[in-house]
Design a protein around this motif. Structure first.
Motif, PDB file in Angstrom:
ATOM      1  N   VAL A 156      33.959  38.350  38.983  1.00  0.00           N
ATOM      2  CA  VAL A 156      33.797  38.755  37.928  1.00  0.00           C
ATOM      3  C   VAL A 156      33.764  40.528  37.869  1.00  0.00           C
ATOM      4  O   VAL A 156      34.283  41.249  36.954  1.00  0.00           O
ATOM      5  CB  VAL A 156      32.288  38.433  37.344  1.00  0.00           C
ATOM      6  CG1 VAL A 156      31.820  39.204  36.026  1.00  0.00           C
ATOM      7  CG2 VAL A 156      31.991  37.093  37.180  1.00  0.00           C
ATOM      8  N   ARG A 157      33.293  40.857  38.875  1.00  0.00           N
ATOM      9  CA  ARG A 157      33.471  42.441  39.040  1.00  0.00           C
ATOM     10  C   ARG A 157      34.903  42.918  39.207  1.00  0.00           C
ATOM     11  O   ARG A 157      35.210  43.963  38.586  1.00  0.00           O
ATOM     12  CB  ARG A 157      32.626  42.723  40.383  1.00  0.00           C
ATOM     13  CG  ARG A 157      31.133  42.906  40.135  1.00  0.00           C
ATOM     14  CD  ARG A 157      30.413  43.605  41.274  1.00  0.00           C
ATOM     15  NE  ARG A 157      29.014  43.634  40.992  1.00  0.00           N
ATOM     16  CZ  ARG A 157      28.374  42.662  41.843  1.00  0.00           C
ATOM     17  NH1 ARG A 157      28.733  42.048  42.841  1.00  0.00           N
ATOM     18  NH2 ARG A 157      26.938  42.703  41.651  1.00  0.00           N
ATOM     19  N   ASP A 158      35.673  41.950  39.666  1.00  0.00           N
ATOM     20  CA  ASP A 158      37.226  42.284  39.723  1.00  0.00           C
ATOM     21  C   ASP A 158      37.643  42.246  38.383  1.00  0.00           C
ATOM     22  O   ASP A 158      38.489  42.959  38.074  1.00  0.00           O
ATOM     23  CB  ASP A 158      37.782  41.252  40.760  1.00  0.00           C
ATOM     24  CG  ASP A 158      37.708  41.354  42.158  1.00  0.00           C
ATOM     25  OD1 ASP A 158      37.099  42.679  42.512  1.00  0.00           O
ATOM     26  OD2 ASP A 158      37.692  40.363  42.812  1.00  0.00           O
ATOM     27  N   LEU A 159      37.284  41.173  37.682  1.00  0.00           N
ATOM     28  CA  LEU A 159      37.786  41.021  36.115  1.00  0.00           C
ATOM     29  C   LEU A 159      37.492  42.386  35.440  1.00  0.00           C
ATOM     30  O   LEU A 159      38.089  42.748  34.586  1.00  0.00           O
ATOM     31  CB  LEU A 159      37.104  39.870  35.548  1.00  0.00           C
ATOM     32  CG  LEU A 159      37.272  39.802  34.036  1.00  0.00           C
ATOM     33  CD1 LEU A 159      38.747  39.581  33.620  1.00  0.00           C
ATOM     34  CD2 LEU A 159      36.408  38.683  33.439  1.00  0.00           C
ATOM     35  N   CYS A 160      35.908  42.834  35.449  1.00  0.00           N
ATOM     36  CA  CYS A 160      35.644  43.945  35.017  1.00  0.00           C
ATOM     37  C   CYS A 160      36.560  45.100  35.417  1.00  0.00           C
ATOM     38  O   CYS A 160      36.653  46.072  34.467  1.00  0.00           O
ATOM     39  CB  CYS A 160      33.964  44.230  35.342  1.00  0.00           C
ATOM     40  SG  CYS A 160      32.897  43.097  34.466  1.00  0.00           S
ATOM     41  N   ARG A 161      36.766  45.335  36.778  1.00  0.00           N
ATOM     42  CA  ARG A 161      37.775  46.441  36.977  1.00  0.00           C
ATOM     43  C   ARG A 161      39.139  46.383  36.257  1.00  0.00           C
ATOM     44  O   ARG A 161      39.540  47.553  35.800  1.00  0.00           O
ATOM     45  CB  ARG A 161      37.741  46.674  38.292  1.00  0.00           C
ATOM     46  CG  ARG A 161      36.529  46.811  39.119  1.00  0.00           C
ATOM     47  CD  ARG A 161      36.658  47.097  40.734  1.00  0.00           C
ATOM     48  NE  ARG A 161      35.792  47.121  41.230  1.00  0.00           N
ATOM     49  CZ  ARG A 161      34.723  46.111  42.045  1.00  0.00           C
ATOM     50  NH1 ARG A 161      35.249  44.806  41.956  1.00  0.00           N
ATOM     51  NH2 ARG A 161      33.652  46.274  42.481  1.00  0.00           N
ATOM     52  N   VAL A 162      39.851  45.331  36.101  1.00  0.00           N
ATOM     53  CA  VAL A 162      40.877  45.225  35.695  1.00  0.00           C
ATOM     54  C   VAL A 162      40.723  45.603  34.105  1.00  0.00           C
ATOM     55  O   VAL A 162      41.538  46.080  33.331  1.00  0.00           O
ATOM     56  CB  VAL A 162      41.527  43.831  35.790  1.00  0.00           C
ATOM     57  CG1 VAL A 162      42.912  43.673  34.991  1.00  0.00           C
ATOM     58  CG2 VAL A 162      41.905  43.541  37.373  1.00  0.00           C
ATOM     59  N   ALA A 163      39.979  45.006  33.382  1.00  0.00           N
ATOM     60  CA  ALA A 163      39.533  45.138  31.872  1.00  0.00           C
ATOM     61  C   ALA A 163      39.110  46.527  31.653  1.00  0.00           C
ATOM     62  O   ALA A 163      39.665  46.899  30.769  1.00  0.00           O
ATOM     63  CB  ALA A 163      38.372  44.181  31.445  1.00  0.00           C
ATOM     64  N   LEU A 164      38.492  47.198  32.603  1.00  0.00           N
ATOM     65  CA  LEU A 164      38.089  48.617  32.471  1.00  0.00           C
ATOM     66  C   LEU A 164      39.347  49.498  32.287  1.00  0.00           C
ATOM     67  O   LEU A 164      39.505  50.237  31.496  1.00  0.00           O
ATOM     68  CB  LEU A 164      37.184  48.987  33.596  1.00  0.00           C
ATOM     69  CG  LEU A 164      36.608  50.544  33.500  1.00  0.00           C
ATOM     70  CD1 LEU A 164      35.979  50.738  32.247  1.00  0.00           C
ATOM     71  CD2 LEU A 164      35.678  50.657  34.783  1.00  0.00           C
ATOM     72  N   THR A 165      40.392  49.219  33.145  1.00  0.00           N
ATOM     73  CA  THR A 165      41.458  50.067  33.443  1.00  0.00           C
ATOM     74  C   THR A 165      42.161  49.797  32.069  1.00  0.00           C
ATOM     75  O   THR A 165      42.821  50.830  31.266  1.00  0.00           O
ATOM     76  CB  THR A 165      42.354  49.405  34.634  1.00  0.00           C
ATOM     77  OG1 THR A 165      41.655  49.815  35.599  1.00  0.00           O
ATOM     78  CG2 THR A 165      43.708  50.053  34.481  1.00  0.00           C
TER      79      THR A 165
END
Length: 192
Positions: A156-165
């Motif tokens: 989920v944190r990985d997903l958040c990082r991609v979405a943040l970019t």
């Protein structure tokens, strides 16, 4: 960690959770004595009546109004933000608008790489952050504590990082963070 449930039967398993329901369910659940949050999906067709929808929910007993945008342009996001400010002031109700400022995304990106709140959907599935992220589900509600204890939040944190970019590339003043998360999750699934 915050928890929201979308069906009151799950309140017995997670009694401190926030009950989140659709507009047509507010009166029934408020009459049952629950503290109710109404979830209004903001779409292009209902932007102009948002204030009326929120007022109706408060009249039915909602203690909090939450608005989640879907496919709404930047101008309508700003209009909705102004209207929701008026609702909060006029109706003395808590308002949550599921957008954030682009400036805040840039200033504190770490605040958006998170795995909470946890959401218990109507069927008992527990997902992080918001409905629409079922691929990242912790499982089905049985023992809430057992689910949380065995949960690996890194995907989920990985997903958040991609979405943040991707969200940082959005040039408007307001960014629909949950919409970015759900869209990014769907794109990541289809890329597999």
């Amino acid at each position: 960690m915050g928890v929201e449930v979308h069906d009151p039967r799950w309140l017995t398993a997670v009694p401190e959770a926030e009950l989140v329901v659709a507009l047509d369910e507010v009166g029934e659940h408020a009459a049952d004595g629950h503290r109710v949050t109404v979830l209004i999906d903001l779409v292009p067709d209902n932007v102009s009546v948002l204030r009326g929808l929120a007022a109706e929910a408060v009249g039915e007993g909602a203690r909090k109004v939450r608005v989640r945008p879907h496919g709404v342009d930047r101008v309508d996001l700003v209009y909705a933000a102004v209207e929701l400010g008026r609702v909060a002031e006029d109706d003395a109700v808590e308002v949550q608008f599921d957008v954030t400022s682009a400036a805040l995304l840039r200033a504190d990106p770490a605040a958006f790489v998170r795995v909470d709140p946890l959401v218990v959907t109507a069927d008992g599935t527990v997902v992080p952050i918001c409905a629409g992220l079922e691929e990242y589900a912790l499982g089905t509600l049985g023992s809430f504590d057992d689910l949380v204890a065995s949960y690996d939040p890194e995907p989920v944190r990985d997903l958040c990082r991609v979405a943040l970019t991707r969200a940082l590339a959005d040039t408007g003043p307001l960014v629909s963070w949950y919409e970015h998360l759900i869209r990014t999750a769907a794109e990541m699934r289809s890329a597999c």
